[in-house]
Design a protein around this motif. Sequence first.
Motif, mmCIF file in Angstrom:
data_model
loop_
_atom_site.group_PDB
_atom_site.id
_atom_site.type_symbol
_atom_site.label_atom_id
_atom_site.label_comp_id
_atom_site.label_asym_id
_atom_site.label_seq_id
_atom_site.Cartn_x
_atom_site.Cartn_y
_atom_site.Cartn_z
ATOM 1 N N HIS A 114 -24.902 19.472 95.369
ATOM 2 C CA HIS A 114 -24.645 20.859 96.324
ATOM 3 C C HIS A 114 -23.371 19.725 96.601
ATOM 4 O O HIS A 114 -22.089 20.040 95.938
ATOM 5 C CB HIS A 114 -25.408 21.481 96.781
ATOM 6 C CG HIS A 114 -24.850 22.571 97.219
ATOM 7 N ND1 HIS A 114 -24.498 23.717 97.404
ATOM 8 C CD2 HIS A 114 -25.267 22.688 98.507
ATOM 9 C CE1 HIS A 114 -24.377 24.012 98.369
ATOM 10 N NE2 HIS A 114 -24.188 24.091 98.582
ATOM 11 N N TRP A 147 -23.449 34.456 99.177
ATOM 12 C CA TRP A 147 -24.241 34.104 100.542
ATOM 13 C C TRP A 147 -25.074 35.440 100.167
ATOM 14 O O TRP A 147 -24.829 36.505 99.532
ATOM 15 C CB TRP A 147 -23.119 33.900 101.471
ATOM 16 C CG TRP A 147 -23.982 34.126 102.772
ATOM 17 C CD1 TRP A 147 -25.159 35.017 103.324
ATOM 18 C CD2 TRP A 147 -24.907 32.889 103.081
ATOM 19 N NE1 TRP A 147 -26.136 33.696 104.847
ATOM 20 C CE2 TRP A 147 -26.021 32.985 104.209
ATOM 21 C CE3 TRP A 147 -24.736 30.980 102.081
ATOM 22 C CZ2 TRP A 147 -26.447 31.420 104.811
ATOM 23 C CZ3 TRP A 147 -26.231 29.923 102.997
ATOM 24 C CH2 TRP A 147 -26.343 30.308 103.972
ATOM 25 N N PRO A 149 -28.419 31.643 100.440
ATOM 26 C CA PRO A 149 -29.265 31.437 99.039
ATOM 27 C C PRO A 149 -30.138 33.081 98.660
ATOM 28 O O PRO A 149 -30.899 33.126 98.819
ATOM 29 C CB PRO A 149 -29.983 30.761 99.704
ATOM 30 C CG PRO A 149 -28.840 30.354 100.727
ATOM 31 C CD PRO A 149 -28.443 32.045 102.114
ATOM 32 N N ASN A 175 -30.340 29.159 95.736
ATOM 33 C CA ASN A 175 -29.222 28.273 96.216
ATOM 34 C C ASN A 175 -27.861 28.598 96.314
ATOM 35 O O ASN A 175 -27.654 30.441 95.910
ATOM 36 C CB ASN A 175 -28.768 27.705 95.586
ATOM 37 C CG ASN A 175 -28.254 26.154 95.275
ATOM 38 O OD1 ASN A 175 -28.290 25.501 96.414
ATOM 39 N ND2 ASN A 175 -26.841 26.068 94.183
ATOM 40 N N GLU A 176 -26.977 28.380 97.460
ATOM 41 C CA GLU A 176 -25.171 29.234 97.657
ATOM 42 C C GLU A 176 -24.836 28.097 96.849
ATOM 43 O O GLU A 176 -24.974 27.087 96.215
ATOM 44 C CB GLU A 176 -24.983 28.206 99.089
ATOM 45 C CG GLU A 176 -23.606 28.857 99.366
ATOM 46 C CD GLU A 176 -22.963 27.655 100.045
ATOM 47 O OE1 GLU A 176 -22.203 28.477 101.660
ATOM 48 O OE2 GLU A 176 -24.112 26.683 100.363
ATOM 49 N N HIS A 236 -29.068 23.351 98.260
ATOM 50 C CA HIS A 236 -28.770 24.265 99.834
ATOM 51 C C HIS A 236 -30.129 24.687 99.787
ATOM 52 O O HIS A 236 -30.784 26.189 98.854
ATOM 53 C CB HIS A 236 -27.921 24.906 99.881
ATOM 54 C CG HIS A 236 -27.355 25.649 100.877
ATOM 55 N ND1 HIS A 236 -26.746 25.416 101.568
ATOM 56 C CD2 HIS A 236 -28.072 26.862 101.049
ATOM 57 C CE1 HIS A 236 -26.528 26.525 102.767
ATOM 58 N NE2 HIS A 236 -27.317 26.796 101.877
ATOM 59 N N ASP A 238 -32.240 27.926 101.419
ATOM 60 C CA ASP A 238 -32.613 29.178 101.833
ATOM 61 C C ASP A 238 -33.135 28.878 103.860
ATOM 62 O O ASP A 238 -34.131 27.734 103.458
ATOM 63 C CB ASP A 238 -33.069 30.353 101.417
ATOM 64 C CG ASP A 238 -33.019 31.731 101.459
ATOM 65 O OD1 ASP A 238 -31.943 31.485 102.656
ATOM 66 O OD2 ASP A 238 -33.726 32.906 101.977
ATOM 67 N N THR A 252 -35.588 23.364 96.789
ATOM 68 C CA THR A 252 -34.836 22.755 95.266
ATOM 69 C C THR A 252 -36.067 22.854 94.591
ATOM 70 O O THR A 252 -36.079 23.088 93.552
ATOM 71 C CB THR A 252 -34.371 22.308 95.846
ATOM 72 O OG1 THR A 252 -32.528 22.695 96.447
ATOM 73 C CG2 THR A 252 -33.281 21.987 94.512
#
Length: 274
Positions: A114, A147, A149, A175-176, A236, A238, A252
């Motif tokens: 990331h 945006w 995530p 994820n972002e 990333h 949330d 993740t």
Amino acid sequence: MSKKYILLVLFSICFLGFSQSKKANSKFKVIAFYTAKNDQAHISFVHEANKWFPKIAEENHFVYDSTSNWDNLNAKFLAQYQVVLFLDTRPETPSQHEAFQKYMEKGGAWIGFHFSAFALNDSDYPQNWNWYHNAFLGSGEYGSNTWRPTSAVLRVENQDPITKNLPKTFSSQPNEWYRWENDLRKNPDIKILLAIDESSFPLGTGPKAHEIWHNGYYPVVWTNKNYKMLYINMGHNDIDYEHGTNKTLSYTFENKAQNQLIINALLLFGNSKK
């Protein structure tokens, strides 16, 4: 000499022997660098990673170490390890840059997650390392992100040992997602392994319109054919920013396919000879 003392000595010998045997049987060593100071989502990911990787290391017979001291990014320290991970940020000093580049050019291996690829001029992380962002990663500067995530459907773009046993498409963890300055499809050194499938669109929930992607091509996992390396855009979690709790809302490493990809890369890189 008491029986209790003899038993204690025998236990110590057995335990030490087991520990030494376990270390001797380790196939390779992995070192993860992290900062874990900026953005609760990245901090959450680092904490999660430093719990998940030791379990994977034990199951697959390798050693996992981690450090937040980026000054350890030097030739003497790196010589102990076959694989380097950047969990959230990148090295910043010229000496660290030089040590990492030489490590990779001499056959070392790297997996970055990331934010480790983030670079944006006029930010705290400017694009001031051309080899890393353009020659090595190939992505150049950060362009934009989705945006909030959200999960995406990811598609395997090219078959590779790293994508072994992955389904053709699968749903990721939230994820972002990042967009990059450079079109990686035009770089002959880059092999894209995963990209966002069009079935994911619209991707993101906003509230800003540009934070929602409706179309386009977005690679999220790739390798550079000149190095033993893998970049993974995931990393990333949330977070409940809105209510001020900073509670982690997603993790993740709770995704079988994503985890398989990472394990495949670790075993491939760790067991290969320089």
